[in-house]
Scaffold this motif. Structure first.
Motif, short mmCIF file in Angstrom:
data_model
loop_
_atom_site.label_atom_id
_atom_site.label_comp_id
_atom_site.label_asym_id
_atom_site.label_seq_id
_atom_site.Cartn_x
_atom_site.Cartn_y
_atom_site.Cartn_z
N ARG A 273 0.80 -1.20 0.04
CA ARG A 273 -0.03 0.13 -0.04
C ARG A 273 0.85 1.09 -0.23
NH1 ARG A 273 -4.25 -1.77 5.02
NH2 ARG A 273 -4.93 -3.62 4.07
N GLY A 274 0.46 2.20 -0.90
CA GLY A 274 1.10 3.43 -0.74
C GLY A 274 2.58 3.53 -0.91
N ASN A 275 3.33 4.32 -0.14
CA ASN A 275 4.74 4.24 0.04
C ASN A 275 5.51 3.00 0.76
OD1 ASN A 275 4.68 6.52 -1.51
ND2 ASN A 275 4.50 7.95 -0.05
N GLY A 276 4.55 1.91 0.93
CA GLY A 276 5.25 1.09 1.85
C GLY A 276 6.52 0.23 1.08
N MET A 277 7.61 0.05 1.95
CA MET A 277 8.63 -0.57 1.58
C MET A 277 9.33 -1.65 2.82
SD MET A 277 11.16 1.66 -0.72
CE MET A 277 11.56 0.54 -1.83
N SER A 278 9.89 -2.72 2.58
CA SER A 278 10.08 -3.62 3.47
C SER A 278 11.48 -4.59 2.96
CB SER A 278 9.01 -4.70 3.87
OG SER A 278 9.34 -5.65 4.76
N VAL A 279 12.05 -5.16 3.85
CA VAL A 279 12.95 -6.34 3.38
C VAL A 279 12.43 -7.47 2.54
CG1 VAL A 279 14.54 -5.63 5.50
CG2 VAL A 279 12.87 -7.65 5.82
N LEU A 280 13.28 -8.16 1.97
CA LEU A 280 12.37 -9.18 1.09
C LEU A 280 12.24 -10.39 1.76
CD1 LEU A 280 15.24 -9.13 -1.89
CD2 LEU A 280 12.97 -8.09 -1.91
N ALA A 281 11.28 -10.99 1.09
CA ALA A 281 10.70 -12.33 1.95
C ALA A 281 10.06 -13.35 0.87
CB ALA A 281 9.74 -11.97 2.92
N GLY A 282 10.12 -14.38 1.14
CA GLY A 282 9.37 -15.48 0.34
C GLY A 282 9.48 -16.78 0.98
N PHE A 283 8.47 -17.83 0.32
CA PHE A 283 8.18 -19.15 0.87
C PHE A 283 9.40 -20.19 0.62
CE2 PHE A 283 4.07 -17.43 0.77
CZ PHE A 283 3.42 -17.56 2.29
N VAL A 284 9.53 -20.86 1.30
CA VAL A 284 10.46 -21.86 1.15
C VAL A 284 9.94 -23.07 0.40
CG1 VAL A 284 12.21 -23.88 2.61
CG2 VAL A 284 11.42 -21.43 3.69
N GLU A 285 10.55 -23.55 -0.54
CA GLU A 285 10.10 -24.56 -1.35
C GLU A 285 10.41 -25.91 -1.20
OE1 GLU A 285 11.46 -23.33 -5.57
OE2 GLU A 285 9.94 -21.94 -5.62
N PRO A 286 9.71 -26.94 -1.51
CA PRO A 286 10.16 -28.24 -1.21
C PRO A 286 11.22 -28.75 -1.47
CG PRO A 286 7.93 -28.07 -2.13
CD PRO A 286 8.41 -26.79 -2.27
N GLY A 287 12.07 -29.49 -0.45
CA GLY A 287 13.32 -29.99 -0.86
C GLY A 287 14.49 -28.83 -0.87
N GLU A 288 14.09 -27.61 -0.11
CA GLU A 288 14.97 -26.59 -0.14
C GLU A 288 15.45 -26.28 1.51
OE1 GLU A 288 15.05 -22.38 -2.80
OE2 GLU A 288 13.41 -22.86 -1.40
N SER A 289 16.62 -25.96 1.62
CA SER A 289 17.26 -25.39 2.83
C SER A 289 16.91 -23.81 3.09
CB SER A 289 18.41 -25.59 3.16
OG SER A 289 19.46 -24.74 2.25
N LEU A 290 16.65 -23.46 4.27
CA LEU A 290 16.41 -21.93 4.39
C LEU A 290 17.51 -21.16 3.89
CD1 LEU A 290 15.46 -22.60 8.37
CD2 LEU A 290 13.96 -22.43 6.24
N ALA A 291 18.68 -21.43 3.83
CA ALA A 291 19.75 -20.51 3.33
C ALA A 291 19.54 -20.63 1.90
CB ALA A 291 21.13 -20.93 3.55
N ALA A 292 19.35 -21.69 1.40
CA ALA A 292 19.04 -21.74 -0.15
C ALA A 292 18.02 -20.76 -0.61
CB ALA A 292 18.94 -23.22 -0.58
N ALA A 293 16.83 -21.20 0.32
CA ALA A 293 15.62 -20.06 0.00
C ALA A 293 15.91 -18.63 0.04
CB ALA A 293 14.55 -20.53 1.09
N VAL A 294 16.66 -18.34 1.19
CA VAL A 294 17.03 -16.67 1.07
C VAL A 294 17.71 -16.46 -0.09
CG1 VAL A 294 18.61 -15.09 2.21
CG2 VAL A 294 17.30 -16.73 3.56
N ALA A 295 18.58 -17.41 -0.54
CA ALA A 295 19.60 -16.98 -1.98
C ALA A 295 18.60 -16.78 -3.15
CB ALA A 295 20.68 -18.13 -2.07
N ARG A 296 18.00 -17.74 -3.34
CA ARG A 296 17.13 -18.05 -4.30
C ARG A 296 16.05 -16.73 -4.49
NH1 ARG A 296 12.08 -19.18 -4.69
NH2 ARG A 296 12.07 -20.29 -2.57
#
Length: 317
Positions: free
Chosen positions: A198-221
């Motif tokens: 909404r409006g001028n909102g900004m945030s850090v990036l985020a996303g869902f972890v995919e099957p078969g993926e480690s947390l660090a790999a999800a961050v990088a992807r």
């Protein structure tokens, strides 16, 4: 410069107070017995709202503690979806999904959503409301057996659903999502505006972890997909239950290997690197608004900044 290895303390919604007593859930009479006991404390959820007693403002201008209204059971609660939440101090707590009360709470200012009051809730109250909301959201959307389509029934005091046709058990789901502060070699922070902001909102990036993926790999992807930046040194910061409807937010920092931005057009509307002075100026002139204090995203930004930020809060969706 803040300690990049530090774990975020005291994240809202993250403090477990109730002893969940999973060993008691197999007793088929547990909810019936507890809902017949006047000493049991009941949290009634209507849609996504619970009755609360707001704390107002303290003399120093900070928000005082908000309390959930825990009532004694009523006979009507036996006909509603009950959720055994656990015990604390010798008292049993039960969440009750009371959507039949919707009409009677319209316009009543005592009923609030978790988004509205979560940042100021007492620890036990937050734990009870988060758990009730997460379970209620799951029950509302998983009413039939995914194997055969038969309507399922809640068992184990509301913690699973069972299919009466094939006896299969179905458990509440939690969707893991990574959320990360990406920082470059000059210690600038990357903030982005998603297409749904909404409006001028900004945030850090985020996303869902995919099957078969480690947390660090999800961050990088996720970072590479959304803004075209490769990262390394992925470091855990903390995690927060986020029952909107059923996520667990896992916070990290990561170091950018380059700074050229290539935005994923269907996901990201804008992104830029901020120094601390840049961010203070953008918040002051209103060109950037960040998430409220309930969200781990705000805490991750303030962790990078080195302290609290003075800013109007982006309404939590």
């Amino acid at each position: 410069m803040p300690d990049r290895a530090a774990i975020l303390p005291d994240l809202a919604l993250s403090r477990s107070v109730l002893d969940r007593r999973g060993d008691l859930r197999a007793d088929p009479s547990l909810l019936t017995r507890l809902l017949a006991d006047g000493d049991t404390r009941v949290l009634r959820l209507v849609g996504d709202r619970a009755a609360v007693i707001a704390g107002g403002r303290a003399a120093d201008g900070t928000d005082e503690v908000t309390r959930v209204v825990f009532d004694a059971p009523t006979p009507h609660d036996l006909d509603r979806l009950g959720l055994y939440l656990g015990d604390a101090g010798g008292v049993s707590y039960v969440g009750v999904v009371a959507d039949d009360l919707t009409a009677s709470i319209e316009g009543d200012e005592a009923w609030r959503t978790l988004r509205q009051v979560g940042a100021t809730l007492a620890d036990l109250d937050a734990h009870a409301l988060v758990t009730t909301l997460a379970l209620a959201n799951w029950h509302r959307t998983h009413t039939h057996c995914p194997r055969c389509g038969t309507p399922t029934e809640p068992v184990l005091a509301g913690w699973i659903r069972r299919c009466p046709a094939d006896s299969s058990d179905h458990y509440p789901r939690t969707d893991m999502a990574v959320i990360m502060a990406v920082v470059d070699a000059d210690d600038r922070l990357l903030l982005a505006r998603g297409r749904g902001f909404r409006g001028n909102g900004m945030s850090v990036l985020a996303g869902f972890v995919e099957p078969g993926e480690s947390l660090a790999a999800a961050v990088a992807r996720e970072v590479l997909e959304e803004v075209g930046v490769a990262v390394t040194d992925v470091t855990y910061l903390g995690d927060q239950p986020w029952p909107f409807p059923s996520s667990l937010m896992l916070g990290f920092t990561a170091r950018a290997l380059d700074t050229d931005l290539h935005l994923q057009a269907e996901e990201i509307e804008a992104a830029r690197w901020f120094t601390r002075d840049d961010l203070v100026a953008a918040l002051a002139d209103g060109s950037v608004v960040i998430s409220g204090r309930l969200s781990i995203s705000r805490r991750i930004i303030e962790h990078w900044f080195g302290g609290p930020l003075d800013s109007p809060e982006l309404p939590l969706r």
